[in-house]
Design an enzyme around this catalytic site. Structure first.
Site, short mmCIF file in Angstrom:
data_model
loop_
_atom_site.label_atom_id
_atom_site.label_comp_id
_atom_site.label_asym_id
_atom_site.label_seq_id
_atom_site.Cartn_x
_atom_site.Cartn_y
_atom_site.Cartn_z
N MET A 1 0.86 -1.18 0.00
CA MET A 1 0.00 0.00 0.00
C MET A 1 0.89 1.22 0.00
O MET A 1 1.85 1.33 0.77
CB MET A 1 -0.96 0.01 1.19
N TYR B 1 4.42 3.07 12.63
CA TYR B 1 3.71 3.02 11.35
C TYR B 1 2.27 2.53 11.48
O TYR B 1 1.84 2.10 12.53
CB TYR B 1 4.49 2.29 10.29
N GLU B 2 1.54 2.67 10.35
CA GLU B 2 0.09 2.42 10.28
C GLU B 2 -0.69 3.34 11.21
O GLU B 2 -1.71 2.98 11.77
CB GLU B 2 -0.24 0.95 10.59
N GLY B 3 -0.21 4.58 11.33
CA GLY B 3 -0.80 5.54 12.26
C GLY B 3 -0.08 5.42 13.58
O GLY B 3 -0.16 4.39 14.26
#
Length: 595
Positions: free
Chosen positions: A164, A441-443
């Protein structure tokens, strides 16, 4: 070099004794025929694959790292490609995928447990198939029938991998700022131009094709997040027969030199008019991408749980073997000049902290994966809705609370080794470095805290939180009269009451000043996370109490760990509650110019 053995005894305890998954599956038509033996045999084989195939590559992969050869070409560390081929040949990528596209159709919680073991063995390697599974999920949910036909079988088989592509040099978590452009060609294709950074698994030599899911803006799109669209941008454009065709204009410009996860290629990806195909509706890209993003957040929880488990295994083995000083009560090993360090109280504290957080994280994350299966497959609409709400509420907890705890526990594992923990050959410092990215990561975990408090709790007046509270209340009511459970039920009641009161206080203050919620979010998340863990430790204690007379030391250890959690770890919530109540002025009162 560190070692790893899949913790099958505890995995089976959680699945079969705590969650009773076989009975749960009988209410899910898609999985009603899956039994205990099937689950156990799959996970036992998965544990062997993790321990024997990819664990031996973890330290060497960290030392070698990925190599940028030039002209967009990246190679993974030695052995990674061959291990991935074994993974594909054994059919592991298809475990929980849709049978319509070549999947095995097994429950998500089975895949979840398998990924825990893979992450214990080698987080950097596991990110390649992990992101692929996320791309599969996004396209399965939002792709057109034609897109599904072209891409899902190849992603399911592992013949192709996925990524992504969100982050840009000027734009991290604030995706409303992204600038990548998508210009329509007129034949259903779009030419996409821009630069993405920090793209995990962005380029490598493990598979013949890489399918990038890219966020970009269409001409005239609204500003902010309402103007973002999602596109499939393959490394090689598929031919009509499903094979790979021409090279697309998306290339790796460089790879990042990182603190950890060296075996995974973290890439700068340049798109120079690369061809892409729209996924879902125009300007609704985040809606589609959130399938992958939320899956990735759950995946980060499993990455963290995996690291916590392997760090615990190695620090425990070391503590039983390493001799230093004598026990406080006198010599334990009288025939040796010193006792093993596990006899010392503070070493026990470090080991039990690891054990308490790891085993609670396993129970919680497996239960959450079971809720995903209920959300997707239960015939009762209300059950599906309730399960979906619980998954939405608790996704920030499994991402942030588990990864925060794992950074603490991997540091404790390193500390158990003393000076040897700081030396690379023992492997502990790698676990610390690898664990650190999971908080970012991923927020980031701060963003997860804001998501939990603002979007998942306050936005609906606490409705989702009350659904979890109802589960707690039911369990408390069922066990309130059991004297043997009193030591677990009373603190569970107490933390539940405190969360209810704290939530109301923050909500009232936030109505007058939104900064009250943002300042309280991180300590609030910590408190709610502990409430969740307290619930699962109380439930595990109930099972262990019922079976402790069997003579199996496993249940004795489970009870001792539950008591440690309630006595030593849950009390930290008192400090976090005070922090959450302290208000925003102590954080926001200092002018930026005075820093």
């Amino acid at each position: 070099m560190p070692s790893y053995t899949a913790p099958m005894r505890d995995i089976q305890f959680v699945l079969h004794e705590l969650l009773n998954v076989e009975q749960e599956l009988k209410s899910l038509p898609a999985h009603a025929d899956v039994d205990v033996d099937t689950i156990n045999s799959i996970l036992e084989e998965g544990g062997k694959f993790a321990a024997t195939v990819i664990a031996p590559l973890n330290q060497s992969g960290d030392e070698e790292g990925c190599t940028y050869v030039g002209d967009g070409v990246v190679t993974a560390p030695k052995g990674f490609k061959e291990a991935f081929a074994q993974y594909v040949d054994a059919g592991w990528p298809a475990l929980s995928a849709d049978p319509e596209y070549g999947g095995q159709g097994l429950p998500h919680f089975v895949n979840n447990a398998f990924y825990e073991m893979l992450n214990s063995a080698n987080q950097a390697w596991t990110m390649y198939p992990g992101l692929t599974h996320g791309a599969y999920e996004a396209l399965h949910a939002h792709g057109t029938p034609e897109q599904k036909k072209v891409y899902l079988p190849k992603l399911t088989s592992g013949q192709w991998t996925g990524t992504m592509c969100l982050t840009e040099p000027h734009c991290g978590s604030d995706l409303g700022l992204l600038r990548t452009k998508a210009e329509p060609v007129g034949d259903g294709r779009y030419q996409i131009s821009g630069t993405k950074i920090f793209i995990s698994s962005g380029e490598h030599d493990l598979a013949e094709n890489i399918i990038h899911l890219v966020l970009a803006r269409l001409p005239g799109a609204p500003e902010g997040t309402k103007g973002i669209s999602l596109f499939i941008v393959p490394k090689f454009v598929p031919n009509a027969d499903g094979g790979i065709g021409e090279r697309n204009a998306i290339k790796c410009g460089s790879i990042e030199h990182k603190m950890g996860i060296h075996g995974n290629a973290t890439c700068v990806m340049n798109l120079d008019g690369a061809y892409g195909w729209l996924v879902g509706e125009p300007n609704r890209g985040l809606n589609a991408m959130f399938v992958m993003m939320n899956g990735a957040r759950l995946g980060v929880g499993m990455q963290s749980l995996g690291l916590a488990e392997v760090a615990l295994q190695n620090s425990l083995a070391y503590a039983k073997d390493r001799t230093q000083f004598r026990a406080a009560k006198g010599p334990v090993n009288k025939d040796k000049p010193a006792d093993p360090i596990i006899v010392h109280a503070d070493v026990r504290r470090m080991l039990l902290t690891q054990k308490a957080y790891t085993e609670a994280g396993r129970a919680f994350s497996y239960w959450l994966a079971l809720q995903i299966d209920r959300e997707l497959s239960h015939p009762d609409e209300k059950v599906r809705k309730d399960s979906a709400d619980l998954v939405a509420l608790l996704t920030p907890i499994v991402k942030a609370f588990v990864s925060d705890n794992t950074f603490e526990t991997t540091n404790l594992a390193l500390q158990c080794f003393g000076g040897h923990g700081f030396i690379k050959e023992w492997g502990m410092e790698q676990f610390v470095r690898d664990a650190r990215i999971n908080m970012i990561y991923e927020g980031t975990n701060s963003i997860q805290a804001l998501d939990l408090l603002a979007r998942k709790v306050l936005s609906d007046g606490g409705a989702k939180l009350k659904k979890f509270g109802k589960l707690m209340q039911q369990f408390i009511a069922e066990n309130a009269g059991d004297e043997s459970m009193k030591e677990f039920i009373e603190p569970l009641m107490d933390i539940g009451d405190k969360v209810t009161k704290l939530t109301g206080e923050i909500g009232m203050k936030a109505m007058k000043n939104p900064e009250e919620a943002t300042a309280a979010a991180v300590p609030y998340q910590r408190v709610v996370g502990h409430m969740v863990y307290a619930y699962f430790w109380a439930k595990m204690a109930k099972v262990a109490l019922a079976k402790q007379s069997s003579g199996d030391g496993f249940y004795t250890a489970k009870l001792a760990t539950a008591r440690f959690y309630f006595a030593k770890l849950l009390p930290e919530t008192a400090g976090y509650i005070r922090q959450a109540r302290a208000g925003s002025d102590v954080v926001m009162g200092l002018e930026a110019a005075l820093f």
